[in-house]
Write an enzyme that holds these catalytic residues in place. Structure first.
Site, PDB file in Angstrom:
ATOM      1  N   GLY A  20       0.840  -1.195   0.000  1.00 45.16           N
ATOM      2  CA  GLY A  20       0.000   0.000   0.000  1.00 45.16           C
ATOM      3  C   GLY A  20       0.865   1.229   0.000  1.00 45.16           C
ATOM      4  O   GLY A  20       2.049   1.180   0.332  1.00 45.16           O
ATOM      5  N   GLY A  22       0.811   5.573   0.735  1.00 41.56           N
ATOM      6  CA  GLY A  22       0.121   6.793   1.147  1.00 41.56           C
ATOM      7  C   GLY A  22       0.960   7.981   0.731  1.00 41.56           C
ATOM      8  O   GLY A  22       1.920   7.832  -0.022  1.00 41.56           O
ATOM      9  N   LYS A  42       5.748  -0.543   7.521  1.00 42.32           N
ATOM     10  CA  LYS A  42       5.423   0.810   7.064  1.00 42.32           C
ATOM     11  C   LYS A  42       6.740   1.582   7.031  1.00 42.32           C
ATOM     12  O   LYS A  42       7.431   1.672   8.036  1.00 42.32           O
ATOM     13  CB  LYS A  42       4.420   1.440   8.033  1.00 42.32           C
ATOM     14  CG  LYS A  42       3.953   2.813   7.624  1.00 42.32           C
ATOM     15  CD  LYS A  42       2.753   3.246   8.452  1.00 42.32           C
ATOM     16  CE  LYS A  42       2.445   4.708   8.237  1.00 42.32           C
ATOM     17  NZ  LYS A  42       1.184   5.113   8.871  1.00 42.32           N
ATOM     18  N   ASP A 136     -10.590   8.228  11.997  1.00 42.05           N
ATOM     19  CA  ASP A 136     -10.613   8.110  10.536  1.00 42.05           C
ATOM     20  C   ASP A 136     -11.092   6.721  10.126  1.00 42.05           C
ATOM     21  O   ASP A 136     -10.502   6.076   9.261  1.00 42.05           O
ATOM     22  CB  ASP A 136      -9.225   8.419   9.952  1.00 42.05           C
ATOM     23  CG  ASP A 136      -9.274   8.669   8.445  1.00 42.05           C
ATOM     24  OD1 ASP A 136     -10.358   9.029   7.936  1.00 42.05           O
ATOM     25  OD2 ASP A 136      -8.238   8.504   7.780  1.00 42.05           O
ATOM     26  N   LYS A 138     -13.033   4.118   8.212  1.00 36.67           N
ATOM     27  CA  LYS A 138     -13.680   3.994   6.899  1.00 36.67           C
ATOM     28  C   LYS A 138     -13.254   2.638   6.325  1.00 36.67           C
ATOM     29  O   LYS A 138     -12.249   2.067   6.778  1.00 36.67           O
ATOM     30  CB  LYS A 138     -13.248   5.141   5.975  1.00 36.67           C
ATOM     31  CG  LYS A 138     -11.745   5.293   5.860  1.00 36.67           C
ATOM     32  CD  LYS A 138     -11.375   6.474   5.006  1.00 36.67           C
ATOM     33  CE  LYS A 138      -9.882   6.706   5.057  1.00 36.67           C
ATOM     34  NZ  LYS A 138      -9.447   7.857   4.312  1.00 36.67           N
ATOM     35  N   ASN A 141      -9.676   1.674   5.707  1.00 36.79           N
ATOM     36  CA  ASN A 141      -8.793   1.416   6.842  1.00 36.79           C
ATOM     37  C   ASN A 141      -9.132   0.117   7.568  1.00 36.79           C
ATOM     38  O   ASN A 141      -8.610  -0.147   8.643  1.00 36.79           O
ATOM     39  CB  ASN A 141      -8.851   2.575   7.844  1.00 36.79           C
ATOM     40  CG  ASN A 141      -8.112   3.789   7.322  1.00 36.79           C
ATOM     41  OD1 ASN A 141      -7.285   3.659   6.437  1.00 36.79           O
ATOM     42  ND2 ASN A 141      -8.419   4.954   7.856  1.00 36.79           N
ATOM     43  N   ASP A 154      -4.305   2.002  10.351  1.00 39.19           N
ATOM     44  CA  ASP A 154      -4.057   3.434  10.182  1.00 39.19           C
ATOM     45  C   ASP A 154      -4.505   4.282  11.366  1.00 39.19           C
ATOM     46  O   ASP A 154      -5.588   4.863  11.362  1.00 39.19           O
ATOM     47  CB  ASP A 154      -4.682   3.953   8.885  1.00 39.19           C
ATOM     48  CG  ASP A 154      -3.894   5.143   8.379  1.00 39.19           C
ATOM     49  OD1 ASP A 154      -3.218   5.801   9.212  1.00 39.19           O
ATOM     50  OD2 ASP A 154      -3.928   5.426   7.178  1.00 39.19           O
ATOM     51  N   THR A 176     -12.268  11.601   6.789  1.00 40.34           N
ATOM     52  CA  THR A 176     -12.732  11.707   5.417  1.00 40.34           C
ATOM     53  C   THR A 176     -14.151  12.244   5.482  1.00 40.34           C
ATOM     54  O   THR A 176     -14.957  11.692   6.205  1.00 40.34           O
ATOM     55  CB  THR A 176     -12.697  10.292   4.812  1.00 40.34           C
ATOM     56  OG1 THR A 176     -11.443   9.722   5.171  1.00 40.34           O
ATOM     57  CG2 THR A 176     -12.845  10.289   3.332  1.00 40.34           C
TER      58      THR A 176
END
Ligand code: PIT
Length: 429
Positions: A20, A22, A42, A136, A138, A141, A154, A176
């Site tokens: 992934g 970002g 990460k 956050d 959603k 995530n 996240d 978001t």
């Protein structure tokens, strides 16, 4: 055919493909060569972190993750630092984002949505019990492991209860827009737990409806809809689901006599090792060696269910296989030029480096210009996997783009009917 690739080693880990991406971080697949354990790492660039004044935020993210050890939350294993990078070693999950499941399969049956929702609430409730508010939440995530277990990820926007202002409320607008609670939007301070609960209500709606309860291309209109909790249920929602969602999407959470849980326990987290990764001390060695980009067995296993590699090619049984990959028997050079030829008419600028490409959309979408990263890897002799990842922009627009470009690439995409199973078996040896 050898596709040259540079393999990076960090401490005991061998870094693999990107899972992934970002704005400031990449999440990479990695394997601990001493223990054989597979993880996700990460990777953050120290210079960028410091330039964007994000050091404190990263440290907070790390300490928050150390606080929330729970089966429905991505676990942090360790943190390392090199001269230029920060490495956060995380639990590896290979089932992709819950978002992708909805984007590719559409809405879920109530029973399946309930299964994910219960796990989400389990994880979120645990965070709240520890004084951590995600802020956050959603479907992007929410990750799934190989067994379909939901894992919240996240924590970059999370707040600790220690950050409460004198009025006992949080004041930063995060998240978001589509998933954000009205009390976060109106800037008067909000309770982190009720705000997360709102997001969970939006998520449950999305899982069962296949679309957002509040959406509008105009941000002001969207805010208005959220502030008034202006949404309607599709006809297939059960009365139980409607009742629950109505209570979660309440623009006046205080009106129902809700008292936020009091935060009592306050675990002290040792910040020393976190600070250390920012300093020039205790650095891990970062080594690079040139290796063919053929995926190794570990990469393949991480992509497929267990050891059954046929899962790699089966849409139905394999949660891991996203719609954003395809295989081809054509030479990599031809694959790259075909992608370029298919992307340009769609209005994409193409940048090529070895067998990686970056496709940059010319038009501004819902979340800025769509940007797509592609990579060609050899999965078996003469069989190549092409992966496309969203590197920027809106996820739904990305899925539409993938559908479009796949159509333009149908001559080079390897179809299952053509599958020669002996070729696949060779890979597993
Ligand atoms: C995986 C697989 C994957 C992504 C991640 C983990 C990311 C996890 C993550 C990212 C964050 C964070 C916490 C966890 O704060 O595709 O095993 O930014």
């Amino acid at each position: 055919m050898n596709l040259e690739k540079r393999q990076t080693r960090v401490g005991n880990y061998e870094l693999g493909r990107t899972l992934g991406e970002g704005t400031f971080a990449k999440v990479k697949y990695a394997r601990n060569t001493k223990t054989g354990q597979s993880v996700a790492i990460k990777v953050l660039d120290k210079e960028q972190v410091i330039m964007h004044k994000m050091a404190e935020q990263i440290k907070r993210e790390i300490s928050i993750m150390k606080l929330v050890k729970h089966p429905n939350i991505i676990q942090i294993c360790e943190v390392m630092g090199s001269k230029k990078k920060i490495y956060i070693v995380l639990e590896l999950v290979t089932g992709g984002e819950l978002f992708d499941k909805i984007a590719t399969q559409g809405r879920l049956k109530e029973e399946e949505a309930r299964k994910y929702f219960q796990q989400l609430i389990n994880g979120v409730d645990f965070c709240h019990s520890r004084g951590v508010y995600h802020r956050d939440l959603k479907p992007e995530n929410l990750l799934l492991d190989a067994n379909g277990i939901l894992k919240i990820s996240d924590f970059g926007m999370s707040a600790l209860s220690q950050q409460l202002k004198a009025d006992g409320l949080l004041h930063t607008t995060c998240g978001t827009p589509n998933y954000v609670a009205p009390e976060v939007l109106n800037n008067k301070g909000y309770d982190g737990a009720t705000a997360d609960t709102w997001s969970c209500g939006v998520i449950l709606f999305v899982l069962m409806a296949g679309y957002l309860p509040f959406d509008d291309p105009n941000l002001m209109t969207l805010y208005k809809k959220i502030l008034q909790a202006d949404f309607t249920f599709p006809p297939w929602f059960s009365s139980g689901a409607k009742k629950l969602i109505k209570r979660m999407l309440d623009p006046n959470p205080k009106s129902k006599g809700y008292t936020p849980a009091e935060f009592v326990e306050d675990e002290i987290i040792d910040l020393d090792d976190i600070d250390a990764v920012f300093k020039e001390e205790h650095l891990v060695k970062e080594e690079r060696e040139t290796k063919p980009a053929a995926m190794n067995a570990f990469d393949l296993i991480s992509l497929s269910k267990g050891l059954n590699l046929s899962g790699l090619f089966d849409k139905q049984q394999d949660l891991v296989k996203r719609e954003t990959r395809f295989t081809s028997m054509h030479p990599p050079k031809e694959i790259v030029s075909s992608i370029e030829a298919a992307a340009r008419p769609l209005g994409f600028d193409v940048e090529k480096r070895d067998f990686k490409m970056k496709l940059q959309g010319a038009n501004r979408g819902r979340k800025g210009n769509l940007s797509v990263a592609t990579q060609v890897s050899e999965v078996a002799p003469s069989l190549f996997m092409v992966e496309m990842r969203k590197a920027g922009g809106d996820t739904l627009e990305f899925h539409k783009f993938f559908k479009n470009i796949s159509h333009g690439l149908k001559d080079i995409i390897w179809k299952e009917e053509q599958a020669d199973t002996t070729e696949i078996t060779k890979v597993s040896k």
